[in-house]
Scaffold this active site. Sequence first.
Site, PDB file in Angstrom:
ATOM      1  N   TRP A 144      39.568  40.104  47.857  1.00  0.00           N
ATOM      2  CA  TRP A 144      40.250  41.314  47.390  1.00  0.00           C
ATOM      3  C   TRP A 144      40.292  42.304  48.555  1.00  0.00           C
ATOM      4  O   TRP A 144      39.275  42.510  49.232  1.00  0.00           O
ATOM      5  CB  TRP A 144      39.477  41.898  46.204  1.00  0.00           C
ATOM      6  CG  TRP A 144      40.038  43.174  45.652  1.00  0.00           C
ATOM      7  CD1 TRP A 144      41.343  43.464  45.388  1.00  0.00           C
ATOM      8  CD2 TRP A 144      39.288  44.344  45.280  1.00  0.00           C
ATOM      9  NE1 TRP A 144      41.459  44.728  44.876  1.00  0.00           N
ATOM     10  CE2 TRP A 144      40.206  45.293  44.806  1.00  0.00           C
ATOM     11  CE3 TRP A 144      37.931  44.673  45.300  1.00  0.00           C
ATOM     12  CZ2 TRP A 144      39.818  46.553  44.351  1.00  0.00           C
ATOM     13  CZ3 TRP A 144      37.539  45.919  44.844  1.00  0.00           C
ATOM     14  CH2 TRP A 144      38.474  46.851  44.375  1.00  0.00           C
ATOM     15  N   ASP A 225      31.079  39.158  41.926  1.00  0.00           N
ATOM     16  CA  ASP A 225      32.017  40.145  41.402  1.00  0.00           C
ATOM     17  C   ASP A 225      32.777  39.492  40.242  1.00  0.00           C
ATOM     18  O   ASP A 225      33.464  38.491  40.427  1.00  0.00           O
ATOM     19  CB  ASP A 225      32.989  40.548  42.538  1.00  0.00           C
ATOM     20  CG  ASP A 225      33.880  41.714  42.132  1.00  0.00           C
ATOM     21  OD1 ASP A 225      33.657  42.296  41.050  1.00  0.00           O
ATOM     22  OD2 ASP A 225      34.806  42.041  42.907  1.00  0.00           O
ATOM     23  N   LYS A 260      40.353  44.990  33.122  1.00  0.00           N
ATOM     24  CA  LYS A 260      41.367  43.997  32.757  1.00  0.00           C
ATOM     25  C   LYS A 260      41.115  43.446  31.361  1.00  0.00           C
ATOM     26  O   LYS A 260      42.022  43.387  30.540  1.00  0.00           O
ATOM     27  CB  LYS A 260      41.379  42.833  33.750  1.00  0.00           C
ATOM     28  CG  LYS A 260      40.964  43.174  35.155  1.00  0.00           C
ATOM     29  CD  LYS A 260      42.080  43.722  35.991  1.00  0.00           C
ATOM     30  CE  LYS A 260      41.538  44.130  37.355  1.00  0.00           C
ATOM     31  NZ  LYS A 260      42.518  44.533  38.308  1.00  0.00           N
TER      32      LYS A 260
HETATM   33  C1  LMR Z   1      44.195  44.346  42.215  1.00  0.00           C
HETATM   34  O1  LMR Z   1      43.584  43.581  42.952  1.00  0.00           O
HETATM   35  O2  LMR Z   1      45.429  44.439  42.233  1.00  0.00           O
HETATM   36  C2  LMR Z   1      43.437  45.177  41.225  1.00  0.00           C
HETATM   37  O3  LMR Z   1      42.100  44.847  41.263  1.00  0.00           O
HETATM   38  C3  LMR Z   1      43.704  46.630  41.372  1.00  0.00           C
HETATM   39  C4  LMR Z   1      43.086  47.214  42.603  1.00  0.00           C
HETATM   40  O4  LMR Z   1      42.381  48.207  42.472  1.00  0.00           O
HETATM   41  O5  LMR Z   1      43.317  46.715  43.704  1.00  0.00           O
END
Ligand code: LMR
Length: 415
Positions: A144, A225, A260
Amino acid sequence: MADHVSALIPDAHRVFAQIPTAPDDPILGLTETFRKDPRPQKVNLGVGVYQDGAGVVPLLGAVRKAEEILISKGLSRSYLPIEGHATFREKLQRLVFGETSSALAEGRIVSAQTIAGSGALRLGADLLVFATPGATIYISDPSWANHQAIFERAGLKVASYPYFDPATKALHLSAMLETLNHIPEGSIVLLHACCHNPSGVDPSREQWQQIADVLAARNAIAFIDMAYQGFGDGPHEDAYAVRLFAERGIPLFVSTSCSKNFGLYAERVGLLSFVANNAHTAHCMLTQWKRLIRGNYSSPPFHGASIVAEILSNRELEAEWISQLAEMRTRIKEQRGLLAAALGGKGLDIDFSFMVEHRGMFTYTGFTEQVVDRLRDEHAIYMVRSGRMCVAALNNSNIDYVAESIAASLRATMR
Ligand code: LMR
């Protein structure tokens, strides 16, 4: 008046005049651009937000009912304890670790309510900087986009381990294990419990066992996570890795998000948990978290956590939530199949079956930045530039347009 103010301003403001413009966030910045886009056919496949068949981010029925119950109770709004809403913490702990968790029964797990999953990651990182100065956290490649930012800002060193194989669009387990086998003892390893963001690729149960073996052998600290519990196979199935690592006695941080799975994005509801090897250490950990929280935002907000607490304390509401979660999960899987089939019929000589194999909200398409830019500029379809697509925003009204646009963009860049 204006002249007087401007006469006083220049010196005091000089220091701020040096601040450059920061770049837009690669995910949330995209949504800002999307909102300003006047083209009616626009589709946002960027941010990880679930939309229903009508393209709406739904307010879950269980959430609405819980809110009605809360209003009828007329609860006071005094401060929550620093560590958060007691029922929320207790119920969510059970959802994460399972009713039969021995670590829970032995008082070895502590949890604090956090400002969503991101706040849980930051609180865990702050504690790790304090407890293991100089340690490195290893995150998957890719991960992420905000993981690196959160950990670095807290003061941790960040390195990566191989995870996704672009050739097969699946897990590169041997490369992952090879790297983890050589990390310094005491390192921290960040893992995604399910529905890996951004790839959509998860280890199998057997592979999780192998990963746990390596972390145990390296005396590593695990940080799992879990932002998508319930979007893979179901809330209990998706917690497999968390429960396995807790059972194996690996020191374990778990960040959980209710954004989510409860559709509570804007309420910022999350939980940080730690599994220690004894109840005393667990207790000390919680006292340190309280100190960190108090010195940051003092105590967490009430509303979102009380909704989750209400749902998880009420059998009927809980059953309704579980079935709404299943509906979201099933709809996403259907859209994956429909998109892969639609693209498969475009004569592109590309195998799109990986889209069906991937899990959760995302699929890592392998599209180049050129293709992603073309989709945005020429077709008003927004995706993260890494090639991550949020399939949870597809629906029967936009899927043909998306498939047609992808095919056109791929053809144009292949020329
Ligand atoms: C995403 O990865 O799109 C979501 O988790 C929103 C974010 O805060 O990035």
